[in-house]
Design a protein around this motif. Structure first.
Motif, PDB file in Angstrom:
ATOM      1  N   LEU A 116       0.832  -1.202   0.000  1.00 39.03           N
ATOM      2  CA  LEU A 116       0.000   0.000   0.000  1.00 39.03           C
ATOM      3  C   LEU A 116       0.865   1.251   0.000  1.00 39.03           C
ATOM      4  CD1 LEU A 116      -2.825   1.301   0.208  1.00 39.03           C
ATOM      5  CD2 LEU A 116      -2.594   1.162   2.708  1.00 39.03           C
ATOM      6  N   ASP A 117       1.885   1.275   0.839  1.00 43.03           N
ATOM      7  CA  ASP A 117       2.786   2.437   0.887  1.00 43.03           C
ATOM      8  C   ASP A 117       3.423   2.677  -0.475  1.00 43.03           C
ATOM      9  OD1 ASP A 117       2.210   2.770   3.547  1.00 43.03           O
ATOM     10  OD2 ASP A 117       4.046   1.832   4.277  1.00 43.03           O
ATOM     11  N   GLN A 118       3.879   1.604  -1.117  1.00 47.21           N
ATOM     12  CA  GLN A 118       4.514   1.756  -2.428  1.00 47.21           C
ATOM     13  C   GLN A 118       3.517   2.274  -3.457  1.00 47.21           C
ATOM     14  OE1 GLN A 118       6.513  -1.736  -3.997  1.00 47.21           O
ATOM     15  NE2 GLN A 118       6.493  -0.931  -6.082  1.00 47.21           N
ATOM     16  N   MET A 119       2.315   1.738  -3.467  1.00 49.60           N
ATOM     17  CA  MET A 119       1.325   2.152  -4.463  1.00 49.60           C
ATOM     18  C   MET A 119       0.926   3.606  -4.294  1.00 49.60           C
ATOM     19  SD  MET A 119      -1.110  -1.185  -5.107  1.00 49.60           S
ATOM     20  CE  MET A 119      -1.665  -1.367  -3.419  1.00 49.60           C
ATOM     21  N   ILE A 120       0.811   4.058  -3.057  1.00 48.76           N
ATOM     22  CA  ILE A 120       0.451   5.454  -2.812  1.00 48.76           C
ATOM     23  C   ILE A 120       1.600   6.371  -3.221  1.00 48.76           C
ATOM     24  CG2 ILE A 120      -0.047   7.146  -1.013  1.00 48.76           C
ATOM     25  CD1 ILE A 120      -1.615   4.944   0.443  1.00 48.76           C
ATOM     26  N   ARG A 121       2.837   6.019  -2.820  1.00 50.32           N
ATOM     27  CA  ARG A 121       4.002   6.850  -3.143  1.00 50.32           C
ATOM     28  C   ARG A 121       4.169   7.011  -4.644  1.00 50.32           C
ATOM     29  NH1 ARG A 121       6.789   3.562   0.411  1.00 50.32           N
ATOM     30  NH2 ARG A 121       7.897   2.619  -1.351  1.00 50.32           N
ATOM     31  N   GLU A 122       3.900   5.947  -5.393  1.00 54.21           N
ATOM     32  CA  GLU A 122       4.224   5.929  -6.813  1.00 54.21           C
ATOM     33  C   GLU A 122       2.994   6.076  -7.706  1.00 54.21           C
ATOM     34  OE1 GLU A 122       6.514   2.322  -7.100  1.00 54.21           O
ATOM     35  OE2 GLU A 122       8.094   3.113  -5.797  1.00 54.21           O
ATOM     36  N   GLY A 123       1.831   6.327  -7.109  1.00 59.08           N
ATOM     37  CA  GLY A 123       0.631   6.548  -7.899  1.00 59.08           C
ATOM     38  C   GLY A 123       0.273   5.363  -8.778  1.00 59.08           C
ATOM     39  N   ILE A 124       0.396   4.172  -8.248  1.00 54.58           N
ATOM     40  CA  ILE A 124       0.205   2.958  -9.038  1.00 54.58           C
ATOM     41  C   ILE A 124      -1.281   2.672  -9.245  1.00 54.58           C
ATOM     42  CG2 ILE A 124       0.441   0.438  -8.930  1.00 54.58           C
ATOM     43  CD1 ILE A 124       3.257   0.933  -7.766  1.00 54.58           C
ATOM     44  N   ARG A 125      -1.665   2.466 -10.508  1.00 53.54           N
ATOM     45  CA  ARG A 125      -3.058   2.178 -10.863  1.00 53.54           C
ATOM     46  C   ARG A 125      -3.250   0.751 -11.382  1.00 53.54           C
ATOM     47  NH1 ARG A 125      -4.969   4.420 -15.040  1.00 53.54           N
ATOM     48  NH2 ARG A 125      -2.994   4.861 -16.076  1.00 53.54           N
ATOM     49  N   ALA A 126      -2.132   0.057 -11.650  1.00 46.76           N
ATOM     50  CA  ALA A 126      -2.228  -1.292 -12.211  1.00 46.76           C
ATOM     51  C   ALA A 126      -1.135  -2.165 -11.607  1.00 46.76           C
ATOM     52  CB  ALA A 126      -2.090  -1.252 -13.734  1.00 46.76           C
ATOM     53  N   ALA A 127      -1.413  -3.468 -11.581  1.00 51.83           N
ATOM     54  CA  ALA A 127      -0.456  -4.409 -11.010  1.00 51.83           C
ATOM     55  C   ALA A 127      -0.436  -5.690 -11.834  1.00 51.83           C
ATOM     56  CB  ALA A 127      -0.810  -4.733  -9.567  1.00 51.83           C
ATOM     57  N   VAL A 128       0.751  -6.301 -11.923  1.00 53.34           N
ATOM     58  CA  VAL A 128       0.934  -7.612 -12.537  1.00 53.34           C
ATOM     59  C   VAL A 128       1.380  -8.552 -11.424  1.00 53.34           C
ATOM     60  CG1 VAL A 128       2.289  -8.971 -14.172  1.00 53.34           C
ATOM     61  CG2 VAL A 128       1.540  -6.666 -14.793  1.00 53.34           C
ATOM     62  N   VAL A 129       0.629  -9.642 -11.220  1.00 55.09           N
ATOM     63  CA  VAL A 129       0.912 -10.524 -10.093  1.00 55.09           C
ATOM     64  C   VAL A 129       0.970 -11.972 -10.551  1.00 55.09           C
ATOM     65  CG1 VAL A 129      -0.254  -8.917  -8.536  1.00 55.09           C
ATOM     66  CG2 VAL A 129      -1.515 -10.878  -9.443  1.00 55.09           C
ATOM     67  N   GLU A 130       1.467 -12.818  -9.659  1.00 52.59           N
ATOM     68  CA  GLU A 130       1.646 -14.230 -10.001  1.00 52.59           C
ATOM     69  C   GLU A 130       0.356 -15.031  -9.909  1.00 52.59           C
ATOM     70  OE1 GLU A 130       4.048 -18.184  -8.399  1.00 52.59           O
ATOM     71  OE2 GLU A 130       4.227 -16.280  -7.315  1.00 52.59           O
ATOM     72  N   ASP A 131      -0.375 -14.910  -8.769  1.00 48.88           N
ATOM     73  CA  ASP A 131      -1.465 -15.854  -8.538  1.00 48.88           C
ATOM     74  C   ASP A 131      -2.537 -15.277  -7.620  1.00 48.88           C
ATOM     75  OD1 ASP A 131      -0.237 -15.849  -6.049  1.00 48.88           O
ATOM     76  OD2 ASP A 131       0.711 -17.804  -6.312  1.00 48.88           O
ATOM     77  N   GLN A 132      -3.433 -16.163  -7.187  1.00 49.14           N
ATOM     78  CA  GLN A 132      -4.570 -15.745  -6.373  1.00 49.14           C
ATOM     79  C   GLN A 132      -4.127 -15.099  -5.067  1.00 49.14           C
ATOM     80  OE1 GLN A 132      -7.085 -18.934  -5.039  1.00 49.14           O
ATOM     81  NE2 GLN A 132      -8.619 -17.576  -4.143  1.00 49.14           N
ATOM     82  N   GLU A 133      -3.079 -15.613  -4.453  1.00 53.15           N
ATOM     83  CA  GLU A 133      -2.614 -15.039  -3.190  1.00 53.15           C
ATOM     84  C   GLU A 133      -2.311 -13.553  -3.338  1.00 53.15           C
ATOM     85  OE1 GLU A 133       1.131 -15.401  -0.037  1.00 53.15           O
ATOM     86  OE2 GLU A 133       0.936 -16.851  -1.680  1.00 53.15           O
ATOM     87  N   GLN A 134      -1.622 -13.201  -4.421  1.00 55.58           N
ATOM     88  CA  GLN A 134      -1.276 -11.801  -4.634  1.00 55.58           C
ATOM     89  C   GLN A 134      -2.505 -10.979  -5.023  1.00 55.58           C
ATOM     90  OE1 GLN A 134       1.599 -10.898  -3.734  1.00 55.58           O
ATOM     91  NE2 GLN A 134       2.752 -12.812  -3.725  1.00 55.58           N
ATOM     92  N   VAL A 135      -3.411 -11.574  -5.808  1.00 57.24           N
ATOM     93  CA  VAL A 135      -4.651 -10.872  -6.159  1.00 57.24           C
ATOM     94  C   VAL A 135      -5.436 -10.542  -4.896  1.00 57.24           C
ATOM     95  CG1 VAL A 135      -6.895 -11.068  -7.306  1.00 57.24           C
ATOM     96  CG2 VAL A 135      -4.823 -11.853  -8.475  1.00 57.24           C
ATOM     97  N   ASP A 136      -5.586 -11.524  -4.011  1.00 53.66           N
ATOM     98  CA  ASP A 136      -6.337 -11.310  -2.766  1.00 53.66           C
ATOM     99  C   ASP A 136      -5.674 -10.243  -1.900  1.00 53.66           C
ATOM    100  OD1 ASP A 136      -8.087 -13.249  -3.592  1.00 53.66           O
ATOM    101  OD2 ASP A 136      -7.286 -14.832  -2.302  1.00 53.66           O
ATOM    102  N   LYS A 137      -4.361 -10.248  -1.876  1.00 48.74           N
ATOM    103  CA  LYS A 137      -3.642  -9.262  -1.069  1.00 48.74           C
ATOM    104  C   LYS A 137      -3.924  -7.848  -1.570  1.00 48.74           C
ATOM    105  CE  LYS A 137       0.605 -10.434  -0.088  1.00 48.74           C
ATOM    106  NZ  LYS A 137       2.098 -10.574  -0.150  1.00 48.74           N
TER     107      LYS A 137
END
Length: 652
Positions: A116-137
């Protein structure tokens, strides 16, 4: 929202010698053109190695780039990338750079609050993740960061129709992108040529030991300069077999598995998962292998445990040939050449012991084994060199693409990290700080002009590390300048120097040296549960938990002997007088160490202040209330009695 990581620093002015079209994507296209059927990547899936050629690698990158663009990703967009090493995550990283977007990797085990801290600092609107665990997070964070509108995942298991709004499979994106490439004439060449050498290829992050991690943008030119400098020094060679198992958020993985792999046409082998990495390593048999000192030490412990469980002829041969090889290596490092008879027996030992051991470890073909990140123990370093591996140390940071200084194959030392690569300048200023200059040095931190001004001065990177030159002109790294401390009597000491020396011992996993403004030095020790557990088992010592094992008198004495060994090797004023074995390991989830296991001293000082006070008050033990968090999220308190050990006759 588009970002320029260094809006006030024009890279065209900073790097007038860079060629605009010299990019990772252009080099990938070159490989696809000149070696279309060469194997670029292998990934083990359900026990079967799946191969990707250079032509297939480029096709996959361009299809995903076209798919990302259709999904709204564009130049300057910063995209979070998180997960374990996966072929499609590497493809996605390069696809983003082709669009002049900016991949920003995060550690796969990062806590939601860190993401969350990283996404707020960097204005992140999209993410690429490996699997369901990361999606849920990430889904759990959307109420606090509603700007995150797109999540692209690799492994669809557990998702499919259950995927949250805005989530899509990378496979579907690639399929859409492939359709675009087939329908839109010129799109393929356009995607290959969009990026320039001045664009940010990846946004990495500092460890955050003293505060929030700083964003470290590395341009195509930076990483390619680093790789080419290293290759000029013989550090990399074309066509290496490489295993991609290091965290994707670490600079070494980007430099090895993406930049060097593309520039020098490595075959990158991706293990099935972290649990199978050691098994996969043997099948891969890489020619290039990097591991941290901690990992080399763990490998040695595994060998020693295995040998301890053998008997008969194999054990006798090992007990004969390994001490012989160790003495031979010590003599070689001291400049003494082996005799003809010694060379003969070394050859015999290679057939019956050293070669089979290298094969068992998966290192039989490794010609370039390396270690870096912290000091490596003399016992560990000598062992693997005695085993026939030309193990070498190197020195680098994220800010210089991890590629700056290394030992050459015939210029090895236990106390130095080697000489600068061609294209890299090193000097040590009047304060003792190591300064670096070269094309591999980054241009400044992400939206942090203050930190940039502190780190970059007149073209030199101020590393923050204290160093000196050895008599033969090699660089010696002493520790972080910011961690230079003084005892109450003014005696200067660098905790990391002492801590690294203590971590040479297999019994010690982590240690924090205390002593700022105190009368003497002390240490909080975290034992290595696996190594000490094996040691206890061999001696018939019973225990039921880490906490119980750490407080056994025999284990306290084991740690005391290791500290005494350090005390014998340092000036008396730097000796450690008291210590306590902690009831647990330092944990990144508890904020005590970073994901790369660097100590967060402020957290440790605050959390264990009660223990530290007891150490300096002269107590023999302390009843410590440890707060714990259960998997349910509930918290509780456990009371532990921690023994406090003495050295030097217990005078404190």
């Amino acid at each position: 929202m588009q970002h320029d990581p260094q809006p006030s620093r024009d890279p065209r002015i900073l790097h007038p010698d860079w060629e605009p079209g010299d990019t990772l994507i252009a080099l990938l296209a070159r490989n696809a053109r000149t070696h279309p059927d060469g194997i670029a990547m292998r990934e083990r899936d359900h026990g079967i190695w799946q191969q990707t050629t250079w032509a297939g690698y480029l096709d996959a990158v361009l299809a995903l780039a076209a798919g990302f663009e259709a999904a709204g990703i564009g130049p300057g967009d910063i995209v979070l990338v998180t997960g374990d090493n996966r072929a499609r995550l590497y493809v996605a990283t390069l696809a983003l750079t082709a669009l002049r977007a900016i991949p920003a990797p995060a550690y796969s085990d990062a806590r939601p609050e860190e993401l969350l801290d990283q996404m707020i600092r960097e204005g992140i609107r999209a993410a690429v993740v490996e699997d369901q665990e990361q999606v849920d997070k990430l889904e759990s964070l959307r109420d606090r960061h509603p700007d995150l509108t797109k999540i692209f995942y690799d492994d669809p298991r557990g998702l499919g129709a259950k995927a949250p709004a805005g989530a899509a499979a990378l496979a579907d994106l690639a399929e859409n992108g492939q359709a675009r490439l087939a329908a839109e004439a010129g799109l393929r060449d356009d995607l290959i040529g969009r990026a320039t050498v001045f664009d940010t290829a990846v946004l990495l992050h500092s460890s955050g030991t003293t505060g929030a991690p700083k964003g470290i943008p590395l341009r195509h030119g930076h990483v390619l300069s680093g790789v080419r400098n290293a290759a000029a020094a013989g550090y990399f060679r074309e066509g290496e077999e490489h295993m991609a198992y290091l965290p994707m958020a670490w600079v070494g993985d980007f430099s090895f598995s993406i930049a060097a792999a593309i520039e020098l046409r490595f075959t990158v082998n991706v293990p099935e998962n972290q649990e199978t990495a050691l098994h996969d390593l043997r099948e891969i048999a890489p020619t290039l292998y990097f591991a941290s000192p901690r990992a080399w030490s763990a490998m040695l412990t595994r060998v020693q445990v295995g040998i301890a469980e053998t008997s008969g002829l194999k054990r006798r041969l090992y007990d004969h040939f390994m001490p012989f090889a160790l003495e031979l290596e010590r003599a070689r490092l001291a400049g003494r050449k082996p005799s003809a008879l010694q060379r003969f027996w070394r050859g015999v030992g290679d057939v019956v012991i050293y070669g089979p051991l290298r094969d068992q470890l998966g290192l039989r073909r490794v010609a370039r084994p390396y270690t870096a990140g912290e000091a490596i123990g003399e016992e560990v370093f000598l062992y693997f060199r005695a085993l026939g591996l030309n193990l070498r140390q190197f020195y680098g940071q994220t800010e210089n693409c991890a590629l700056a200084v290394a030992q050459s194959s015939d210029d090895i030392s236990l106390t130095t990290v080697g000489r600068p690569f061609p294209g890299v300048e090193v000097r040590i200023d009047e304060t003792g700080e190591i300064l670096l200059k070269g094309g591999n040095i980054f241009d400044g931190y992400f939206e942090n002009e203050k930190a940039t001004a502190e780190s970059l001065r007149d073209g030199w990177l101020c590393t923050g590390d204290a160093g000196q030159w050895s008599d033969d002109g090699q660089l010696m790294v002493l520790g972080r300048l910011s961690e230079v401390m003084h005892k109450a009597d003014g005696t200067r000491f660098i905790p990391t120097y002492l801590e690294n020396r203590l971590k040479f011992a297999s019994a010690i996993r982590d240690v924090c040296v205390i002593g700022k403004d105190r009368a003497f030095l002390s240490a909080i020790v975290c034992i290595d549960f696996a190594a000490v557990g094996q040691w206890a088992q061999e001696r018939g010592l019973s225990y039921t938990s880490y906490a119980e094992l750490s407080q056994r008198p025999e284990v306290l004495e084991l740690v005391r002997r290791e500290i005494a060994r350090l005390n014998d090797a340092v000036p008396a004023e730097l000796s450690i007088r008291r210590f306590v074995n902690l009831h647990k390991e330092f944990d990144p989830d508890d904020g005590e160490v970073t994901r790369t296991r660097k100590l967060k001293r402020g957290v440790i000082d605050a959390r264990y202040g009660q223990i530290i006070d007891a150490v300096y008050a002269g107590h023999d033990e302390i009843e410590y209330e440890a707060r714990i968090t259960y998997e349910s999220g509930e918290t509780g308190v456990l009371t532990r009695v921690l023994k406090i050990g003495d050295l030097d006759g217990g005078q404190h």
